[in-house]
Design a protein around this motif. Structure first.
Motif, PDB file in Angstrom:
ATOM      1  N   ILE A  32      32.792  48.587  57.618  1.00  0.00           N
ATOM      2  CA  ILE A  32      33.860  49.495  58.130  1.00  0.00           C
ATOM      3  C   ILE A  32      34.126  49.005  59.777  1.00  0.00           C
ATOM      4  N   VAL A  33      33.055  48.806  60.500  1.00  0.00           N
ATOM      5  CA  VAL A  33      33.108  48.616  61.897  1.00  0.00           C
ATOM      6  C   VAL A  33      33.888  47.050  61.807  1.00  0.00           C
ATOM      7  N   ALA A  34      33.455  46.337  61.117  1.00  0.00           N
ATOM      8  CA  ALA A  34      34.059  45.001  61.062  1.00  0.00           C
ATOM      9  C   ALA A  34      35.700  44.829  60.898  1.00  0.00           C
ATOM     10  N   HIS A  35      35.925  45.726  59.825  1.00  0.00           N
ATOM     11  CA  HIS A  35      37.356  46.203  59.565  1.00  0.00           C
ATOM     12  C   HIS A  35      37.978  46.561  60.622  1.00  0.00           C
ATOM     13  N   LEU A  36      37.576  47.656  61.197  1.00  0.00           N
ATOM     14  CA  LEU A  36      38.210  48.105  62.401  1.00  0.00           C
ATOM     15  C   LEU A  36      38.510  47.192  63.565  1.00  0.00           C
ATOM     16  N   ARG A  37      37.530  46.678  64.056  1.00  0.00           N
ATOM     17  CA  ARG A  37      37.520  45.579  64.783  1.00  0.00           C
ATOM     18  C   ARG A  37      38.914  44.457  64.551  1.00  0.00           C
ATOM     19  N   ASN A  38      38.922  44.067  63.265  1.00  0.00           N
ATOM     20  CA  ASN A  38      39.810  43.184  62.962  1.00  0.00           C
ATOM     21  C   ASN A  38      41.247  43.770  62.962  1.00  0.00           C
ATOM     22  N   ILE A  39      41.407  45.006  62.679  1.00  0.00           N
ATOM     23  CA  ILE A  39      42.911  45.572  62.685  1.00  0.00           C
ATOM     24  C   ILE A  39      43.503  46.232  63.723  1.00  0.00           C
ATOM     25  N   SER A  40      42.378  46.304  64.759  1.00  0.00           N
ATOM     26  CA  SER A  40      42.609  47.305  65.860  1.00  0.00           C
ATOM     27  C   SER A  40      43.200  46.167  66.998  1.00  0.00           C
ATOM     28  N   ASP A  41      44.541  46.804  67.726  1.00  0.00           N
ATOM     29  CA  ASP A  41      44.900  45.874  68.984  1.00  0.00           C
ATOM     30  C   ASP A  41      44.563  47.116  70.105  1.00  0.00           C
ATOM     31  N   PRO A  42      43.624  47.013  70.969  1.00  0.00           N
ATOM     32  CA  PRO A  42      43.363  47.941  71.937  1.00  0.00           C
ATOM     33  C   PRO A  42      44.370  48.000  73.048  1.00  0.00           C
ATOM     34  N   ASP A  43      45.385  46.923  73.051  1.00  0.00           N
ATOM     35  CA  ASP A  43      46.337  46.778  73.949  1.00  0.00           C
ATOM     36  C   ASP A  43      47.637  47.524  73.584  1.00  0.00           C
ATOM     37  N   VAL A  44      47.789  47.891  72.415  1.00  0.00           N
ATOM     38  CA  VAL A  44      49.062  48.426  71.794  1.00  0.00           C
ATOM     39  C   VAL A  44      49.086  49.871  71.528  1.00  0.00           C
ATOM     40  N   ILE A  45      49.896  50.974  71.985  1.00  0.00           N
ATOM     41  CA  ILE A  45      49.917  52.213  71.710  1.00  0.00           C
ATOM     42  C   ILE A  45      50.219  52.642  70.211  1.00  0.00           C
ATOM     43  N   PRO A  46      49.243  53.182  69.604  1.00  0.00           N
ATOM     44  CA  PRO A  46      49.544  53.427  67.981  1.00  0.00           C
ATOM     45  C   PRO A  46      50.548  54.459  68.026  1.00  0.00           C
ATOM     46  N   LEU A  47      51.673  54.112  68.076  1.00  0.00           N
ATOM     47  CA  LEU A  47      52.596  55.136  67.970  1.00  0.00           C
ATOM     48  C   LEU A  47      53.026  55.325  66.636  1.00  0.00           C
ATOM     49  N   PRO A  48      53.405  56.755  66.320  1.00  0.00           N
ATOM     50  CA  PRO A  48      53.701  56.855  64.752  1.00  0.00           C
ATOM     51  C   PRO A  48      55.043  55.963  64.206  1.00  0.00           C
ATOM     52  N   ASP A  49      54.882  55.645  63.030  1.00  0.00           N
ATOM     53  CA  ASP A  49      56.016  55.029  62.362  1.00  0.00           C
ATOM     54  C   ASP A  49      57.469  55.780  62.265  1.00  0.00           C
ATOM     55  N   ASN A  50      57.402  57.073  62.192  1.00  0.00           N
ATOM     56  CA  ASN A  50      58.502  57.768  61.979  1.00  0.00           C
ATOM     57  C   ASN A  50      59.431  58.094  63.450  1.00  0.00           C
ATOM     58  N   ASN A  51      60.657  57.583  63.102  1.00  0.00           N
ATOM     59  CA  ASN A  51      61.443  57.820  64.350  1.00  0.00           C
ATOM     60  C   ASN A  51      61.044  57.394  65.737  1.00  0.00           C
TER      61      ASN A  51
END
Ligand SMILES: *[C@@H]1O[C@H](CO)[C@@H](O)[C@H](O)[C@H]1NC(C)=O
Ligand SMILES: *[C@@H]1O[C@H](CO)[C@@H](O)[C@H](O)[C@H]1NC(C)=O
Ligand SMILES: *[C@@H]1O[C@H](CO)[C@@H](O)[C@H](O)[C@H]1NC(C)=O
Ligand SMILES: *[C@@H]1O[C@H](CO)[C@@H](O)[C@H](O)[C@H]1NC(C)=O
Length: 249
Positions: A32-51
């Motif tokens: 799980i930790v490897a997966h999270l490190r792989n997909i996460s970008d700490p420099d990008v605000i995780p804005l919700p997809d909708n509108n």
């Protein structure tokens, strides 16, 4: 010779222990930790997809201890647990996937995006005195809960009156406007369930209020939460128990 052999045996034992422990630590939650490190970008605000909605951020505070009340400088220093939470669905995982059977993991905070929460009215740089970890739940809930030592300005003139002095900590994102980061307006998120009493001062009430401010520079608004508490000097410090009358007359 005997000493040498003992040393070797001890070394072998320690090496074995170290291997056993690191293997145990590596196996647990590592996928799980490897997966999270792989997909996460700490420099990008995780804005919700909708509108165009902003990311909803929840700020909570637990007052742990009053560390200093400086009436000459009008400053108060407190220890708080600051909890910052938001949801990022992209981080969610499927519990049925092999190696993903854990409802939550912790990992160093630098792998994830975190808001630049600042204490607006601090008079010196707040000090984080806890570890550097963030917890992530399987449904993508991110929680950062540092223990922070912070010193703020507060008008302490009335601290020995019956009503006491009203001090506050103003917390909000330092650079993100409400278009990108919005704060939940829930006044219940200030508590003192883990408070450690100070002999000479008592805390009478807590409240939390959300404020939205527009600055001359820009059209957008910036939000912060004001966590207020009433502090009063205790006039009667706890007295020593009376001595028993030993002499019989
Ligand atoms: C990391 O991402 C890449 C590309 O998406 C993928 O090929 C790789 O298997 C991933 N590694 C882990 C540990 O998830
Ligand atoms: C993980 O697996 C164990 C044993 O197989 C099971 O008891 C537990 O409920 C599972 N946990 C989750 C969150 O699915
Ligand atoms: C203390 O100050 C805050 C912020 O100005 C206010 O919201 C709160 O009601 C005050 N508390 C009391 C008991 O006056
Ligand atoms: C001790 O004796 C004094 C004088 O007799 C009396 O006033 C006081 O109440 C007594 N205190 C206690 C704890 O018995």
């Amino acid at each position: 010779m005997t000493t040498m052999a003992t040393t070797y045996n001890l070394l072998a034992l320690l090496t074995l222990l170290a291997l056993t422990f690191s293997a145990a630590v590596k196996l647990r939650h590592s996928a799980i930790v490897a997966h999270l490190r792989n997909i996460s970008d700490p420099d990008v605000i995780p804005l919700p997809d909708n509108n165009d909605s902003p990311l909803n951020l929840q700020l909570a505070l637990s007052l742990e201890k009053i560390l200093d009340v400086d009436r000459e400088r009008n400053e108060i220093e407190v220890l708080v647990v600051q909890t910052v939470t938001y949801n990022n669905l992209a981080l969610a995982w499927d519990l049925n996937k092999e190696g993903f059977n854990a409802t939550g993991v912790t990992l160093p905070y630098w792998y994830l995006w975190l808001p630049d929460v600042a204490v607006y009215n601090a008079v010196s740089s707040p000090k984080v005195i806890s570890g550097d970890v963030v917890s992530v739940s399987y449904y993508g809930f991110v929680t950062f809960f540092p223990v922070v030592r912070v010193r703020v300005w507060c008008d302490l003139q009335d601290v020995d009156s019956i009503s006491g002095a009203n001090c506050s900590l103003k917390l909000g994102s330092w650079t993100q406007s409400s278009e990108t980061v919005s704060l939940f307006d829930l006044g219940i998120y200030f508590h003192m369930s883990q408070y450690l009493a100070t002999p000479n001062y008592e805390v009478l009430a807590l409240s939390a209020t959300k404020h939205s401010k527009v600055y001359p520079c820009c059209p957008e608004s910036y939000e912060h939460i004001e966590f207020s508490f009433i502090i009063r000097k205790q006039d009667q410090p706890v007295e020593a128990p009376e001595e028993e009358n030993r002499s019989e007359k």
